[in-house]
Design a protein around this motif. Structure first.
Motif, short mmCIF file in Angstrom:
data_model
loop_
_atom_site.label_atom_id
_atom_site.label_comp_id
_atom_site.label_asym_id
_atom_site.label_seq_id
_atom_site.Cartn_x
_atom_site.Cartn_y
_atom_site.Cartn_z
N ASP B 136 -16.03 -11.68 -2.84
CA ASP B 136 -14.85 -11.46 -3.41
C ASP B 136 -14.21 -10.16 -3.39
N ARG B 137 -15.57 -9.39 -3.61
CA ARG B 137 -15.01 -7.86 -3.78
C ARG B 137 -14.73 -7.26 -2.00
N THR B 138 -15.34 -7.84 -1.07
CA THR B 138 -14.75 -7.47 0.15
C THR B 138 -13.47 -7.85 0.60
N GLU B 139 -13.21 -9.08 0.21
CA GLU B 139 -11.77 -9.59 0.20
C GLU B 139 -10.76 -8.86 -0.26
N LEU B 140 -11.11 -8.44 -1.73
CA LEU B 140 -10.18 -7.83 -2.17
C LEU B 140 -10.13 -6.39 -1.77
N GLN B 141 -11.04 -5.93 -1.00
CA GLN B 141 -10.83 -4.26 -0.41
C GLN B 141 -10.06 -4.81 0.90
N GLN B 142 -10.03 -5.98 1.53
CA GLN B 142 -9.24 -6.03 2.71
C GLN B 142 -7.82 -6.18 2.17
N ILE B 143 -7.47 -6.67 0.94
CA ILE B 143 -6.08 -6.75 0.62
C ILE B 143 -5.60 -5.35 0.14
N GLN B 144 -6.53 -4.52 -0.47
CA GLN B 144 -6.20 -3.27 -0.88
C GLN B 144 -5.74 -2.38 0.42
N LEU B 145 -6.71 -2.70 1.39
CA LEU B 145 -6.27 -1.92 2.62
C LEU B 145 -5.07 -2.36 3.31
N ARG B 146 -4.66 -3.33 3.41
CA ARG B 146 -3.22 -4.02 3.87
C ARG B 146 -2.26 -3.27 2.99
N GLN B 147 -2.64 -3.31 1.69
CA GLN B 147 -1.48 -2.56 0.69
C GLN B 147 -1.23 -1.00 1.28
N LEU B 148 -2.59 -0.63 1.35
CA LEU B 148 -2.68 0.91 1.63
C LEU B 148 -1.82 1.07 3.08
N ALA B 149 -1.86 0.27 3.91
CA ALA B 149 -1.33 0.34 5.21
C ALA B 149 0.35 0.25 5.36
N LYS B 150 0.59 -0.66 4.23
CA LYS B 150 1.87 -1.11 4.02
C LYS B 150 2.63 0.20 3.43
N GLN B 151 1.91 0.99 2.50
CA GLN B 151 2.50 2.11 1.78
C GLN B 151 2.60 3.13 2.71
N ALA B 152 1.43 3.52 3.89
CA ALA B 152 1.67 4.48 4.75
C ALA B 152 2.65 4.39 5.69
N GLY B 153 3.07 3.04 5.41
CA GLY B 153 4.30 2.77 6.36
C GLY B 153 3.95 2.55 7.87
#
Lengths: 181, 153
Positions: B136-153
């Motif tokens: 669950d934590r790993t999948e959460l980190q994957q989601i966070q990474l996607r959000q990070l990529a979105k923010q980075a544009g």
């Protein structure tokens, strides 16, 4: 070129290098390598190979840290302090312990002057034989002209310890020079 | 010799000295390596955006560090003998995703690999709550990474 124009070029190059201009950084390297390498070479015990590694490392770190350089001091001074720090970190990383390496038998008698004349090459060779941290204190104080407060802060020791280390280093130096003459 | 003469003798040693060989080639090569990592886009940015940039990198770094831990633990469990292999039914894995930013792509690949290793481990030990938490934590980190990529544009 006058010192003022040198400083102006230096500042331009520092700003350009901070923005990623590699050619500007190369010019800074050419301008400052002598001072940086000279100091690092002395701290490294006059070991050419090690000093060259440390000088290279100092310039790489300078490149990494340049965006944070605030121009509060001259770039040369900032770079010189950074290079000294790199050399001292290397000494710390090697686990040098001057206290255990310095035997009281090696020190001059109480009241005996720890100063002696020597040829430059002899002197450099003798300094190179000192234990690393004792050498660092001696080099920083007697050659580079640092105050004990700054040495203590940089090496993580009390002012009194720095003074004691200097006395021991000078004593050892006298002993080494006495044996070699 | 008194202290004054000694100091003069020592100060005479304070001379600039050029290295015996030109170090620039080595420095230049090291900067090439460095520029691919830490010095990628170096625009004239404000202190705030620089701080955000550093925070993004810190997050990416912490993600990479935690997935190493996850991977190691999963591998350890894979080595243990198990009874009945059962597929993990709940919480289906997110599809494989690769961000455009090469700096984040590495973390995405590592997280994906960690997730797959954990899924394998759960097949071996389906009753392990620790493994499920890690997944669950790993999948959460994957989601966070996607959000990070979105923010980075």
């Amino acid at each position: 070129m006058s010192p003022a124009s040198t400083r102006a070029n230096d500042t331009d190059d520092v700003r350009a290098a901070a923005a990623g201009d590699r050619h500007a950084f190369q010019r800074l390297y050419r301008l400052h390598a002598g001072r940086v390498h000279g100091a690092v070479y002395r701290l490294a015990g006059y070991d050419h190979a090690r000093a060259e590694d440390l000088t290279q490392d100092a310039f790489i770190r300078a490149w990494q840290k340049l965006p944070g350089f605030r121009h509060e001091s001259a770039f040369g001074t900032w770079l010189y302090r950074l290079a000294i720090n790199v050399a001292l970190m290397d000494i710390r990383a090697r686990g040098a312990d001057p206290v255990s390496m310095l035997d009281d038998d090696h020190l001059p008698e109480a009241g005996e002057t720890p100063f002696c004349a020597a040829e430059r090459v002899e002197l450099e060779r003798a300094i190179g034989q000192l234990p690393p941290r004792a050498r660092a204190v001696l080099v920083l104080h007697d050659i580079e002209g640092w105050r004990h407060e700054d040495i203590g802060s940089e090496l993580g020791m009390a002012v009194g310890t720095s003074k004691a280390q200097l006395h021991r280093a000078r004593g050892l130096l006298r002993k080494i020079l006495g044996e070699s003459s | 010799m008194n202290e004054f003469e000694w100091r003069r003798q020592m100060r005479d040693l304070r001379q600039p000295l050029m290295p015996q060989r030109d170090l620039w080639a080595g420095i230049d090569a090291a900067l090439d390596d460095d520029s691919q990592l830490a010095r990628l886009p170096r625009p004239a940015t404000s202190a705030v955006s620089l701080q955000k940039h550093r925070q993004r990198w810190l997050l990416a770094g912490s993600l990479a560090a935690s997935l190493l831990l996850v991977g190691g633990f999963g591998w350890h469990l894979l080595q243990a003998p198990t009874a009945t292999p059962v597929a993990r039914a709940a919480n289906p894995a997110p599809a494989t995703w690769k961000p455009d930013d090469p700096r984040l792509a590495g973390a995405a690949i590592e997280l994906d690999a960690a997730r797959m290793e954990l899924q394998l481990a759960i097949r071996q030990s389906p009753d392990s709550p620790a493994l499920r938490r890690l997944l669950d934590r790993t999948e959460l980190q994957q989601i966070q990474l996607r959000q990070l990529a979105k923010q980075a544009g």
